[in-house]
Design a protein around this motif. Sequence first.
Motif, PDB file in Angstrom:
ATOM      1  N   TYR A   1     -27.597  14.152  14.613  1.00 11.08           N
ATOM      2  CA  TYR A   1     -26.761  12.975  14.368  1.00 11.08           C
ATOM      3  C   TYR A   1     -25.915  13.138  13.105  1.00 11.08           C
ATOM      4  CZ  TYR A   1     -25.403   8.122  13.559  1.00 11.08           C
ATOM      5  OH  TYR A   1     -24.677   6.980  13.336  1.00 11.08           O
ATOM      6  N   TRP A   2     -26.464  13.774  12.078  1.00  9.18           N
ATOM      7  CA  TRP A   2     -25.770  13.909  10.807  1.00  9.18           C
ATOM      8  C   TRP A   2     -25.044  15.244  10.661  1.00  9.18           C
ATOM      9  CZ3 TRP A   2     -24.767   9.769   8.211  1.00  9.18           C
ATOM     10  CH2 TRP A   2     -25.629   8.678   8.274  1.00  9.18           C
ATOM     11  N   GLU A   3     -25.080  16.072  11.675  1.00  6.66           N
ATOM     12  CA  GLU A   3     -24.464  17.399  11.574  1.00  6.66           C
ATOM     13  C   GLU A   3     -22.966  17.304  11.282  1.00  6.66           C
ATOM     14  OE1 GLU A   3     -24.939  21.228  14.328  1.00  6.66           O
ATOM     15  OE2 GLU A   3     -23.623  19.710  15.203  1.00  6.66           O
ATOM     16  N   SER A   4     -22.250  16.458  12.018  1.00  2.00           N
ATOM     17  CA  SER A   4     -20.809  16.339  11.799  1.00  2.00           C
ATOM     18  C   SER A   4     -20.511  15.826  10.393  1.00  2.00           C
ATOM     19  CB  SER A   4     -20.188  15.415  12.846  1.00  2.00           C
ATOM     20  OG  SER A   4     -20.751  14.111  12.769  1.00  2.00           O
ATOM     21  N   THR A   5     -21.330  14.918   9.893  1.00  2.00           N
ATOM     22  CA  THR A   5     -21.129  14.399   8.543  1.00  2.00           C
ATOM     23  C   THR A   5     -21.285  15.508   7.509  1.00  2.00           C
ATOM     24  OG1 THR A   5     -21.970  12.239   9.231  1.00  2.00           O
ATOM     25  CG2 THR A   5     -21.904  12.689   6.874  1.00  2.00           C
ATOM     26  N   VAL A   6     -22.284  16.355   7.693  1.00  2.00           N
ATOM     27  CA  VAL A   6     -22.488  17.474   6.774  1.00  2.00           C
ATOM     28  C   VAL A   6     -21.287  18.425   6.814  1.00  2.00           C
ATOM     29  CG1 VAL A   6     -23.884  19.542   6.361  1.00  2.00           C
ATOM     30  CG2 VAL A   6     -25.000  17.352   6.818  1.00  2.00           C
ATOM     31  N   VAL A   7     -20.767  18.685   8.014  1.00  2.00           N
ATOM     32  CA  VAL A   7     -19.585  19.554   8.140  1.00  2.00           C
ATOM     33  C   VAL A   7     -18.412  18.953   7.373  1.00  2.00           C
ATOM     34  CG1 VAL A   7     -17.880  20.489   9.749  1.00  2.00           C
ATOM     35  CG2 VAL A   7     -20.309  20.545  10.337  1.00  2.00           C
ATOM     36  N   HIS A   8     -18.206  17.652   7.493  1.00  2.00           N
ATOM     37  CA  HIS A   8     -17.094  17.013   6.790  1.00  2.00           C
ATOM     38  C   HIS A   8     -17.311  17.003   5.280  1.00  2.00           C
ATOM     39  CE1 HIS A   8     -14.875  15.977  10.289  1.00  2.00           C
ATOM     40  NE2 HIS A   8     -15.796  15.177  10.786  1.00  2.00           N
ATOM     41  N   LEU A   9     -18.553  16.922   4.847  1.00  2.00           N
ATOM     42  CA  LEU A   9     -18.821  17.002   3.408  1.00  2.00           C
ATOM     43  C   LEU A   9     -18.538  18.411   2.885  1.00  2.00           C
ATOM     44  CD1 LEU A   9     -22.039  14.808   3.074  1.00  2.00           C
ATOM     45  CD2 LEU A   9     -19.699  14.230   2.398  1.00  2.00           C
ATOM     46  N   VAL A  10     -18.791  19.423   3.713  1.00  2.00           N
ATOM     47  CA  VAL A  10     -18.395  20.793   3.343  1.00  2.00           C
ATOM     48  C   VAL A  10     -16.878  20.851   3.199  1.00  2.00           C
ATOM     49  CG1 VAL A  10     -18.299  23.193   4.117  1.00  2.00           C
ATOM     50  CG2 VAL A  10     -20.401  21.870   4.406  1.00  2.00           C
ATOM     51  N   ASN A  11     -16.161  20.226   4.139  1.00  2.00           N
ATOM     52  CA  ASN A  11     -14.710  20.150   4.030  1.00  2.00           C
ATOM     53  C   ASN A  11     -14.282  19.462   2.735  1.00  2.00           C
ATOM     54  OD1 ASN A  11     -14.308  21.401   6.478  1.00  2.00           O
ATOM     55  ND2 ASN A  11     -13.010  19.797   7.316  1.00  2.00           N
ATOM     56  N   PHE A  12     -15.013  18.438   2.354  1.00  2.00           N
ATOM     57  CA  PHE A  12     -14.684  17.705   1.133  1.00  2.00           C
ATOM     58  C   PHE A  12     -14.829  18.601  -0.091  1.00  2.00           C
ATOM     59  CE2 PHE A  12     -16.003  14.722  -2.302  1.00  2.00           C
ATOM     60  CZ  PHE A  12     -14.801  14.037  -2.416  1.00  2.00           C
ATOM     61  N   VAL A  13     -15.870  19.406  -0.122  1.00  2.00           N
ATOM     62  CA  VAL A  13     -16.066  20.341  -1.241  1.00  2.00           C
ATOM     63  C   VAL A  13     -14.949  21.385  -1.254  1.00  2.00           C
ATOM     64  CG1 VAL A  13     -17.592  22.111  -2.184  1.00  2.00           C
ATOM     65  CG2 VAL A  13     -18.564  19.983  -1.296  1.00  2.00           C
ATOM     66  N   ILE A  14     -14.571  21.891  -0.074  1.00  2.00           N
ATOM     67  CA  ILE A  14     -13.474  22.861   0.003  1.00  2.00           C
ATOM     68  C   ILE A  14     -12.169  22.209  -0.458  1.00  2.00           C
ATOM     69  CG2 ILE A  14     -12.136  24.342   1.549  1.00  2.00           C
ATOM     70  CD1 ILE A  14     -14.629  24.591   3.298  1.00  2.00           C
TER      71      ILE A  14
END
Length: 576
Positions: free
Chosen positions: A82-95
């Motif tokens: 359920y939270w996988e997509s959120t984690v991916v977007h947080l990686v995008n935020f760090v990038i």
Amino acid sequence: MSVTGIHFDRLQRTFFWCAAIVAGFVRIWAHRHDMNPDGISYIELAAAGTRIGWKGFVNAYWSPLYPFLLSLVFRVLHPVPYWESTVVHLVNFVIYLASLACFEVFLKELIRGQSASNVSWNEAMPVPPQTVWTWAGYISFIWAYQYWQNIVFATPDLCVAGIAFLSTAILLRIRASRGSWTVFACLGAILGLAYLAKAAMFPLAFVFLACGFLAVGSPRRALPRTALALSIFLLVATPLLIGLSKAKHRVTFGDSGRIAYAVYIDGVTAGSLWQGDPPGFGTPAHPVRKLLSVPSVYEFAAPIQGSYPPWYDPSYWYEGVKPRILLNRHVTVLFRSAFVYVQMLLKSGALCVVGIALIFLVRKSGGWSSLMRKQWMAWLPACAALGMYMLVFTEPRYVGGFALILLMSFFVGVRLSRFPPERFLRRTALVMILAPAISVLWSAGWLVAEIIAPQPFEQWEVAQGLRGMGIEPGTAVGTIGCGPYIYWAHLAEVRVVAEIPDSDRNLFWRADPGTKAEIMDKFAEAGAQSVVAVSLPATSSTQGWEHIPGTIYYVHAIAASGRRMASVSSRLGKTD
């Protein structure tokens, strides 16, 4: 600079960083459950790399750096589906924040070159030019990452933009100080990283290296330093080059470019469903298997893995394609790409307002300096990137970083030789700042509204619905009209093994009961235990179809007696 000036600079930087963080985070959080088709492939490549190591990242269509970064985070956080997509977007935020840091380095080098040039603003100006360009740079970055560089898409384009900023900053430093061995070594390493981020950066790396060579000004000094940069670039790039060439049994740095050329220039069928049409562009070595023509039913149970195999590795299904240079078709593509670039300039209208204000300012009080000509190494690689994409296919997210480099080079090229009326200057500056700022605030307002009243996580609801119907992880399913937009399949851990593409789904719904039964037999032949469809037409019967509550998806179970699993099992055991 005085202590007060240093304090003011820190306040500026803190303010703009806070503004960028808020603007970026609001966009990320509002779309935290969104997942684009490319992102699904990158997530599954990250999982493969975590499982089997470096070989899992070697893919001739998708580059390894972005899934590698995702895999590092997945190893640490172990997100539930359920939270996988959120984690991916947080990686995008760090990038995204890393890209901002890289942009700062580029902006400082660009402004330093402006300060060191013989042509400068009138010294009597109430606001130093460095401050003006700093404000313009930060605001332009925030605006561009809202409207050009889509930080919501799970792709490596954010990485490429940050690397482009850093590489251009190095070229500016080489031009200013003729470049030390260390600076050239850093250029080679960063360009190698750029290739690992995206295959399109491989040819562009040689443009950056050529600019670095010419920026030195002395061939005797430039040649050994450029050779060092080239050696380090190849040292970083060679493992991937060898891995891809070994996997494809031919020399290649990636197949995404040749596939894009075949699709967008030659008109080869898109979506990895190529069957050899139109003739004259090669023969597919192992195409997806066409089980029926009207409507088209395709099967791809083996040997490629992934929740949707055609998009997990498109280079496998396009093996055998032979692109041909068709100059007449390039004209159409050039017009289409030019339209995309015009749309980028017109996005939200902010740049139009800024451009008009800048023209009035220059006509009243100055002109264009020779700085753009002197700092050609800043905009030449960016122009090369825009031109390369323009020849085949372009999207704002591909070129957003390069376009921002050009924009800032254009801004810094402005020269005010006469002192304009203070009221006029203040009004002009206010317009140039407020136009992009209001655009960003407008976009952020809509995003805040989405956060307050979020949309349902439909893809998760579909996955849960499949589980509730007894469809367990590892189950093979078919689809009608879903295409690669199937994050639900990844979340439910099922595999799509056959499909009717969206272009043919209406043919299925209009078919008579006998034809529909035959089609279901074809899905069963492919090994599918259920068929998932999206948006049943209002005129179509829902008999046999079970609706997944809260979604537009329907599921049709295939009777066990109708399956031909033995033949599928034998195919799954084969490799090409």
